[in-house]
Scaffold this motif. Sequence first.
Motif: not given
Length: 322
Positions: A112, A114-116, A119-120, A283
Amino acid sequence: MSALFDCRIAFAETLIGLAEADSRVVAVCNDSIGSSNLKAFQKRFPDRTINVGIAEQNLVGVGAGLANGGLLPFVCGASCFLTGRALEQVKIDLGYSRSNVKLCGMSSGMAYGELGPTHHSIEDFAWTRAIANMTVIAPADPMETAAAVRAAADLYGPVFLRLSRMPVPVVHPEGYEFRIGRAAWLRRGVDVTLIANGTMVCRALRAASLLEAKGISAGVMNMATVRPIDREAIGEAAATGPIITVEEHTVYGGLGGAVAEVVVATHPTRMRLLGVPGEFAPTGEAAFLFEHYGLSPEGICESAVEFLEDAACGTREMHLGD
């Protein structure tokens, strides 16, 4: 290694097969029917699909209750929330209670991207492998994913299956048999061994090919089970020389740490741990993040060359990427 596959598809297809053969199998999720690839399961078994909404602590508790009632729950959700937000429930309701629940951490690592950082999921190995009675598995391709799901169902007790949404090629030969707690040699080498799991296995194999072109013989080992870890295989790798671990995870407490714990106690050898250093990843798309942290095949190759050159010069420190 040309065609790419989403391991969540192999997971979902295998889960349907298990449910058809065993009426105890149920799927529990946190409003993640789509991202957990459970739509076909829900259509086939609507009364055995439970959506608790975005409430991961409740999700794990419901799974434990279902297991207490004699069912076989596969509890699915984004790994960052399934482990991080519900860690106390994972520890007590599953680990301490030895509940027969299969945690399925979807979109793990930096999938994930791009969600930063929220969400990693780059701490889940460390969190789950520290919990008593927990089995921790990160399959590398769809074949191993299917086998790991079946093995988890057959094993009584809590299991954490770490699954990615990022497509990967098949890395195992036809006839490969997955066994919990057993590593698999995918390539033999005499100069260095790359130990990886999950999405990093195919990248380690490509890195080994790049190293071969430079005259370096690199072995590649898939350590799909992080707990219980294959101590014998690690000893065999250490006996051949230096080890580099490669993981889509922080270098603290994950695969590298697990391998190092064995190495330092039984077969001391030089090691380098590749992964995310002690920081929150930025991100960005997963491909960018892999490149950023040297987890691409080229990055792994470059790090291995540098590591072996340092060894030749007598540099002693273990590299953690602080």
